[in-house]
Design a protein around this motif. Structure first.
Motif, mmCIF file in Angstrom:
data_model
loop_
_atom_site.group_PDB
_atom_site.id
_atom_site.type_symbol
_atom_site.label_atom_id
_atom_site.label_comp_id
_atom_site.label_asym_id
_atom_site.label_seq_id
_atom_site.Cartn_x
_atom_site.Cartn_y
_atom_site.Cartn_z
ATOM 1 N N ALA A 144 38.962 44.118 41.209
ATOM 2 C CA ALA A 144 40.347 44.375 41.595
ATOM 3 C C ALA A 144 40.680 43.626 42.880
ATOM 4 C CB ALA A 144 40.584 45.867 41.772
ATOM 5 N N GLY A 145 39.764 43.666 43.857
ATOM 6 C CA GLY A 145 39.977 42.975 45.125
ATOM 7 C C GLY A 145 40.009 41.472 44.940
ATOM 8 N N GLY A 146 39.137 40.962 44.081
ATOM 9 C CA GLY A 146 39.089 39.529 43.830
ATOM 10 C C GLY A 146 40.351 39.035 43.158
ATOM 11 N N ALA A 147 40.909 39.830 42.261
ATOM 12 C CA ALA A 147 42.126 39.440 41.562
ATOM 13 C C ALA A 147 43.312 39.390 42.512
ATOM 14 C CB ALA A 147 42.403 40.405 40.410
ATOM 15 N N ALA A 148 43.305 40.238 43.538
ATOM 16 C CA ALA A 148 44.413 40.308 44.470
ATOM 17 C C ALA A 148 44.347 39.212 45.522
ATOM 18 C CB ALA A 148 44.431 41.672 45.156
ATOM 19 N N SER A 149 43.198 38.608 45.718
ATOM 20 C CA SER A 149 43.020 37.617 46.766
ATOM 21 C C SER A 149 42.862 36.235 46.154
ATOM 22 C CB SER A 149 41.771 37.972 47.594
ATOM 23 O OG SER A 149 41.524 36.956 48.517
ATOM 24 N N ALA A 150 43.865 35.370 46.389
ATOM 25 C CA ALA A 150 43.805 34.018 45.853
ATOM 26 C C ALA A 150 43.027 33.082 46.770
ATOM 27 C CB ALA A 150 45.215 33.480 45.642
ATOM 28 N N ALA B 270 37.842 49.756 49.220
ATOM 29 C CA ALA B 270 39.292 49.641 49.113
ATOM 30 C C ALA B 270 39.888 48.712 50.163
ATOM 31 C CB ALA B 270 39.934 51.031 49.217
ATOM 32 N N ALA B 271 39.078 48.274 51.129
ATOM 33 C CA ALA B 271 39.574 47.403 52.195
ATOM 34 C C ALA B 271 39.749 45.975 51.678
ATOM 35 C CB ALA B 271 38.597 47.409 53.374
ATOM 36 N N ALA B 272 40.835 45.352 52.075
ATOM 37 C CA ALA B 272 41.116 43.973 51.640
ATOM 38 C C ALA B 272 40.029 43.006 52.098
ATOM 39 C CB ALA B 272 42.474 43.523 52.172
ATOM 40 N N ASN B 273 39.367 43.307 53.223
ATOM 41 C CA ASN B 273 38.321 42.421 53.734
ATOM 42 C C ASN B 273 36.936 42.787 53.210
ATOM 43 O OD1 ASN B 273 37.840 44.757 55.183
ATOM 44 N ND2 ASN B 273 38.008 43.800 57.191
#
Length: 166
Positions: free
Chosen positions: A17-23, A102-105
């Motif tokens: 999920a995190g990988g999909a949100a971060s281009a 859940a953190a973006a980083n």
């Protein structure tokens, strides 16, 4: 085994999920903070609260730490300050590693006690995160400096407490 499978599935799902949100590509930054303790590693680990899944809270001066699941073993969940979810992803008798899925980083931390000799040990706190998610170069440098100051202070407090103990 079931707990490990659940933890792996949770992390895998959240990673996807995190990988999909971060281009943007990841730019992983690792920070290693240490302090020496004049006690055997097993004794020092207990004195710094290493066996308590929320023991770090008093040294980081957080407002709250709540254990939501488990007791610190792999798959345990804790919530810091009411909003930061952390999952235990590894555990040894003298260390634990957690992640903030859940953190973006995709922040991770490891607290460990390393034996130096029979009567001395080293507390090691290692942090790793994707600094791309933090922003531009200035924001990344500020995040690094802030974490270094905060976590080194916590490591120093833990070492001081352990060194003062009988």
């Amino acid at each position: 085994m079931k707990k490990i499978t659940i933890a792996a599935a949770l992390l895998g799902t959240l990673t996807l999920a995190g990988g999909a949100a971060s281009a943007q590509p990841a730019d992983w930054f690792t920070m290693r903070l240490t302090a020496n303790i004049a006690k055997p590693a097993a004794v020092a680990w207990k004195l710094v609260g290493g066996e308590d899944w929320c023991g770090i809270a008093k040294y980081l001066d957080v407002k709250s730490c709540h254990i939501d699941k488990g007791k610190g073993e792999v798959g345990s969940l804790r919530t810091i300050n009411g909003s930061i979810l952390e999952i235990a992803v590894a555990r040894t008798p003298l260390s634990y590693t957690y992640a903030q899925p859940a953190a973006a980083n995709f922040y991770h931390g490891t607290m460990a006690m390393e034996p130096i000799d029979a009567t001395h040990s080293r507390l090691v706190y290692t942090l790793i995160w994707n600094q791309t998610a933090v922003g531009d170069a200035k924001a990344q440098a500020e995040a690094r400096d802030s974490r270094k100051t905060r976590f080194q202070a916590a490591v120093n407090k833990m070492a001081a407490a352990a060194n003062k103990a009988p």
